[in-house]
Design a protein around this motif. Structure first.
Motif, short mmCIF file in Angstrom:
data_model
loop_
_atom_site.label_atom_id
_atom_site.label_comp_id
_atom_site.label_asym_id
_atom_site.label_seq_id
_atom_site.Cartn_x
_atom_site.Cartn_y
_atom_site.Cartn_z
N GLN A 50 32.87 34.91 35.18
CA GLN A 50 32.17 33.83 34.49
C GLN A 50 31.52 32.87 35.50
O GLN A 50 30.36 32.50 35.36
N ASN B 36 49.44 35.64 43.75
CA ASN B 36 50.41 36.64 43.32
C ASN B 36 51.46 36.74 44.42
O ASN B 36 51.28 37.46 45.39
N THR C 283 34.63 27.55 27.33
CA THR C 283 35.57 27.19 28.38
C THR C 283 34.90 26.25 29.38
O THR C 283 33.71 26.35 29.64
N GLU D 223 41.80 38.43 42.56
CA GLU D 223 40.71 37.91 41.74
C GLU D 223 41.28 37.32 40.45
O GLU D 223 42.15 37.91 39.82
N GLY D 224 40.77 36.16 40.08
CA GLY D 224 41.23 35.50 38.88
C GLY D 224 40.41 35.86 37.66
O GLY D 224 39.33 36.43 37.76
N PRO D 225 40.90 35.52 36.49
CA PRO D 225 40.24 35.90 35.24
C PRO D 225 38.88 35.23 35.02
O PRO D 225 38.04 35.77 34.30
N LYS D 226 38.65 34.09 35.64
CA LYS D 226 37.38 33.39 35.42
C LYS D 226 36.33 33.70 36.49
O LYS D 226 35.21 33.19 36.42
N GLU E 157 43.74 34.04 41.78
CA GLU E 157 45.13 33.78 41.40
C GLU E 157 46.02 34.07 42.58
O GLU E 157 45.70 34.90 43.43
N ARG F 89 37.84 41.79 47.04
CA ARG F 89 37.38 43.02 46.37
C ARG F 89 37.26 44.19 47.34
O ARG F 89 37.46 45.34 46.94
N GLY G 127 40.83 28.93 38.30
CA GLY G 127 41.00 30.28 37.76
C GLY G 127 40.10 31.33 38.39
O GLY G 127 40.01 32.45 37.92
#
Length: 86
Positions: A73, A61, A1, A67-70, A59, A22, A56
């Motif tokens: 990473q 909402n 990615t 927190e985003g999916p990336k 996000e 968080r 990413g």
């Protein structure tokens, strides 16, 4: 990615924003609350949030941010850079 390149300051702000998300005890994490929590002006936070949503890292909402999916990473990729600067 694909990993997007961010400036050092953007990375530091990204970590501050994610830390707030968080640790937040409230489901309301809108621009104003995030800006107050990390101590920057709302218009500055707005720019950071747009960039972080785009890559990413976080996000949107509804009107809130999560927190985003990336995020994991990116945090792993930035760890050495951020640890060296603290």
């Amino acid at each position: 990615t694909k990993m997007h390149r961010l400036t050092h300051n953007q990375k530091v702000m990204a970590v501050k924003i994610l830390k707030h998300l968080r640790q937040s005890t409230t489901p309301v994490n809108q621009q104003k609350e995030i800006a107050e929590a990390i101590g920057v002006k709302q218009n500055s936070v707005s720019r950071y949030l747009r960039t972080l949503v785009y890559i990413g890292f976080i996000e949107k909402n509804g009107r809130n941010y999560i927190e985003g999916p990336k995020a994991p990473q990116y945090l792993q990729h930035w760890a050495v850079i951020l640890l060296d600067s603290s």
